[in-house]
Design an enzyme around this catalytic site. Structure first.
Site, PDB file in Angstrom:
ATOM      1  N   LYS A 268      16.325  -5.421  -0.549  1.00 50.73           N
ATOM      2  CA  LYS A 268      15.956  -4.004  -0.404  1.00 50.73           C
ATOM      3  C   LYS A 268      16.586  -3.419   0.852  1.00 50.73           C
ATOM      4  CE  LYS A 268      11.971  -0.934   0.466  1.00 50.73           C
ATOM      5  NZ  LYS A 268      10.492  -0.785   0.538  1.00 50.73           N
ATOM      6  N   ASP A 273      12.471   4.755   5.520  1.00 54.91           N
ATOM      7  CA  ASP A 273      11.506   5.108   4.486  1.00 54.91           C
ATOM      8  C   ASP A 273      10.488   6.088   5.052  1.00 54.91           C
ATOM      9  OD1 ASP A 273       9.797   5.279   2.360  1.00 54.91           O
ATOM     10  OD2 ASP A 273       9.002   3.226   2.541  1.00 54.91           O
ATOM     11  N   LYS A 280       4.797   9.686   4.626  1.00 55.87           N
ATOM     12  CA  LYS A 280       3.949   8.756   5.372  1.00 55.87           C
ATOM     13  C   LYS A 280       3.326   9.464   6.572  1.00 55.87           C
ATOM     14  CE  LYS A 280       6.439   4.426   4.444  1.00 55.87           C
ATOM     15  NZ  LYS A 280       5.325   3.688   3.839  1.00 55.87           N
ATOM     16  N   ASP A 291      12.912  -1.001   7.010  1.00 50.21           N
ATOM     17  CA  ASP A 291      12.739  -1.138   5.564  1.00 50.21           C
ATOM     18  C   ASP A 291      14.008  -1.647   4.872  1.00 50.21           C
ATOM     19  OD1 ASP A 291      10.800  -1.095   3.623  1.00 50.21           O
ATOM     20  OD2 ASP A 291      11.147   0.988   3.040  1.00 50.21           O
ATOM     21  N   ASP A 350       6.618   7.140  -2.295  1.00 46.06           N
ATOM     22  CA  ASP A 350       6.636   6.109  -1.248  1.00 46.06           C
ATOM     23  C   ASP A 350       6.719   4.693  -1.842  1.00 46.06           C
ATOM     24  OD1 ASP A 350       6.643   5.084   1.281  1.00 46.06           O
ATOM     25  OD2 ASP A 350       4.509   5.419   1.677  1.00 46.06           O
ATOM     26  N   ARG A 354      10.676  -0.638  -5.177  1.00 45.56           N
ATOM     27  CA  ARG A 354      10.769  -1.167  -6.543  1.00 45.56           C
ATOM     28  C   ARG A 354      11.728  -0.340  -7.401  1.00 45.56           C
ATOM     29  NH1 ARG A 354       4.391  -0.399  -7.171  1.00 45.56           N
ATOM     30  NH2 ARG A 354       4.620  -0.677  -4.929  1.00 45.56           N
TER      31      ARG A 354
HETATM   32  N1  BES Z   1       8.307   0.066   2.897  1.00 44.12           N
HETATM   33  C1  BES Z   1       6.980   0.255   2.443  1.00 44.12           C
HETATM   34  C2  BES Z   1       6.111  -0.984   2.594  1.00 44.12           C
HETATM   35  C3  BES Z   1       5.646  -1.289   3.987  1.00 44.12           C
HETATM   36  C4  BES Z   1       4.623  -0.575   4.576  1.00 44.12           C
HETATM   37  C5  BES Z   1       6.193  -2.343   4.673  1.00 44.12           C
HETATM   38  C6  BES Z   1       4.188  -0.909   5.839  1.00 44.12           C
HETATM   39  C7  BES Z   1       5.753  -2.681   5.929  1.00 44.12           C
HETATM   40  C8  BES Z   1       4.744  -1.961   6.517  1.00 44.12           C
HETATM   41  C9  BES Z   1       7.000   0.612   0.960  1.00 44.12           C
HETATM   42  O1  BES Z   1       8.079   1.359   0.538  1.00 44.12           O
HETATM   43  C10 BES Z   1       5.785   1.439   0.702  1.00 44.12           C
HETATM   44  O2  BES Z   1       5.698   2.504   1.233  1.00 44.12           O
HETATM   45  N2  BES Z   1       4.873   0.899  -0.092  1.00 44.12           N
HETATM   46  C11 BES Z   1       3.670   1.577  -0.397  1.00 44.12           C
HETATM   47  C12 BES Z   1       3.402   1.410  -1.880  1.00 44.12           C
HETATM   48  C13 BES Z   1       2.267   2.243  -2.384  1.00 44.12           C
HETATM   49  C14 BES Z   1       2.649   3.708  -2.333  1.00 44.12           C
HETATM   50  C15 BES Z   1       1.962   1.823  -3.793  1.00 44.12           C
HETATM   51  C16 BES Z   1       2.544   0.948   0.420  1.00 44.12           C
HETATM   52  O3  BES Z   1       2.537  -0.268   0.586  1.00 44.12           O
HETATM   53  O4  BES Z   1       1.711   1.682   0.921  1.00 44.12           O
HETATM   54 ZN    ZN Z   2       9.777   1.148   1.620  1.00 43.21          ZN
HETATM   55 MN    MN Z   3       7.752   3.428   0.808  1.00 44.85          MN
END
Ligand code: BES
Ligand code: ZN
Ligand code: MN
Length: 497
Positions: A268, A273, A280, A291, A350, A354
């Site tokens: 990835k 992000d 966020k 990220d 967010d 995936r």
């Molecule tokens: N890059 C983030 C995941 C992440 C968050 C990694 C905090 C490390 C620390 C990912 O793209 C993301 O935002 N995931 C969301 C998914 C949710 C919206 C289903 C998450 O984990 O909140």
């Molecule tokens: Zn992310």
């Molecule tokens: Mn995200």
């Protein structure tokens, strides 16, 4: 750093510093005993006086020890001899290197690589010691203009094996350790660069530079127009809000016969992000420059594989994008068609990782993979579940999961498996498309993997969620860790045997 392997007695070493262990309580390691003998009990007298009892974390720096050619002798507390396990060994080596670096020595001969550890051979100890040494001394100073340089930096570290018989193997272990350490350093550097420098284009340039340096590596960069032709609607939906163009980077390492099916690593590469329109919250948002740690770990792993010239085929696939809110960004509810033909309702912009990975996984089909492993800072839920100690592992093939778990244990870069049961799949149901891109609050790491699994049905596939392990937060030791390069390298090396 220069590394070297030697055998031989500590009193014969012509070096700035000889490093030996003291066990709890007040017991000399074999190398310390040798020094004690030539110095006519210099060490045991000090220890009897109470200067040091061998507790972990203790150290004592000695000068002009009688009978020694070396300028200095550094005693390192190792704790109870019988309690030295993998983890203690790593801390002991790290302590010794940190302390050595502060002595002003230009080089050192480190006898701690001979400490007894249950179930571990000399090769393991050397491979680990080299990696830990590089790791401990790592600094990211590329963007500081006012740091003063250490005028007497450590230049060379020699680790020892007990006899000449172990030297040839030790040499190979040292080379492996060094290549892995270099890969980890590349990964950490790329990850630590902020998003205004480390853009998708920058990642593509770095991959191109890497391929230039190795005849066994070839690179291909796909532009947005190419991806559009391939039908990568899901990947492009993430990038469409950013002024910085997406890149799909492929690095192809050929170390074996053409017919051998490659290991495909998919990383990835979200260079920042923001969350997109599902933006966020501000606190700690800077950390979303990390990220792209999955992408960086793929580059680091391929660099190490190429440096070692391993007899195996490995392909790295990196979807590199920036996730931004803008007037051209995806709105929640928008529906896109992935390269696989499956449609996706983007309920949360967010959950973008995936969306880029699924198209990269479909794209990987063309390499006729033996296995596909994706590496991603995918879910905050994984940080909650496993913290910073273990990466999350999910797989549709248990033998592959086993191999990765074992490689994690051996390298010390551990993973922990979570279930990928069909029971969770229904959380991705969408009334309007083949699937939604989120599965609700419950089991967020698992539903993210469930989403990916729908694009990996044709092969043995594993997913490493490195959201908790790829970097450390907090102002003190904040920065990329280089994980899971060590795990991946151990896995790949094991596959060549
Ligand atoms: N890059 C983030 C995941 C992440 C968050 C990694 C905090 C490390 C620390 C990912 O793209 C993301 O935002 N995931 C969301 C998914 C949710 C919206 C289903 C998450 O984990 O909140
Ligand atoms: Zn992310
Ligand atoms: Mn995200």
């Amino acid at each position: 750093m220069d590394f070297n392997i030697k055998s031989g007695n500590p009193e014969k070493q012509r070096t700035a510093c000889v490093i030996v262990g003291i066990f709890e309580s007040r017991r000399l390691s074999p190398a310390a005993k040798a020094i004690d003998t030539v110095s006519k009990k210099y060490l045991s007298n000090l220890i009897r006086r109470g200067d040091m009892d061998g507790t972990k974390g203790q150290y004592l720096l000695l000068h002009n020890v009688p009978g020694m050619i070396a300028d200095r002798v550094l005693l390192i507390g190792c704790g109870k001899e019988r309690e030295i396990d993998d983890r203690n060994y790593r801390t002991i080596i790290a302590n010794s290197i940190r302390t050595l670096n502060n002595t002003g020595s230009l080089d050192g001969v480190n006898y701690l690589s001979e400490l007894p550890i249950k179930g571990r051979d000399h090769d393991w100890k050397i491979r680990q010691a080299v990696q830990i040494a590089e790791h401990t001394l790592y600094e990211f100073k590329a963007l500081k203009t006012k740091e003063k340089k250490n005028r007497r930096p450590l230049r060379k570290i020699t680790f020892t094996v007990p006899t000449r018989r172990e030297l040839p193997q030790g040499e190979i272990a040292m080379q492996e350790g060094r290549a892995i350490a270099n890969g980890i350093k590349l990964t950490r550097d790329l990850a630590n660069y902020p998003s205004n420098i480390c853009t998708p284009t920058y990642l593509a340039q770095q991959a191109t530079a890497l391929a230039k340096g190795h005849r066994s590596l070839t690179v291909e960069i796909l532009e947005e127009a190419d991806m559009k032709k391939l039908g990568m609607g899901s990947l492009l939906s993430v990038s469409q809000g950013s002024a910085r163009p997406a890149k799909l980077i492929t690095l192809d390492y050929k170390g074996s016969k053409k017919a051998q099916k490659p290991i495909v690593l998919v990383g990835k590469g979200v260079t920042f992000d923001t969350g997109g329109i599902s933006i966020k919250p501000s606190p700690a948002m800077d950390e979303m420059k990390y990220d792209m740690c999955g992408a960086a770990s793929v580059l680091g792993t391929l660099a190490a594989v190429a440096e070692l010239g391993l007899p195996i085929n490995v392909v790295g696939v990196i979807p590199a994008v920036e996730n931004m809110p803008s007037s051209t960004a995806t709105n929640p509810g928008d529906i896109f068609t992935s390269m696989s033909g499956q449609t996706i309702e983007v309920l949360n912009t967010d959950a973008e990782g995936r969306l880029i990975l699924c198209d990269a996984i479909t794209y990987s089909e063309r390499f006729n993979p033996g296995v596909v492993i994706d590496i991603a800072t995918l879910t905050g839920a994984c940080v909650i579940a496993l913290g910073k100690h273990a990466s999350g592992l999910l797989s549709n093939h248990n033998p592959l999961a086993r191999d990765l778990l074992n490689a994690g244990d051996e390298s010390g870069d551990r993973a922990w498996q979570l279930p990928l049961w069909d029971d969770y799949q229904q959380q991705l149901n969408s009334p309007f498309a083949d699937m939604a891109n989120i599965g609700g609050r419950e089991a967020g790491t698992i539903t993210a993997a469930c989403f990916l699994s729908r694009f990996a049905e044709k092969y043995h596939w594993a997913h490493l969620d490195i959201a908790g392990t790829a970097w450390l937060s907090g102002s003190n030791n904040k920065g990329a860790t280089g994980r899971p390069v060590s795990l991946l390298m151990q896995y790949i090396i094991n596959q060549t045997k």
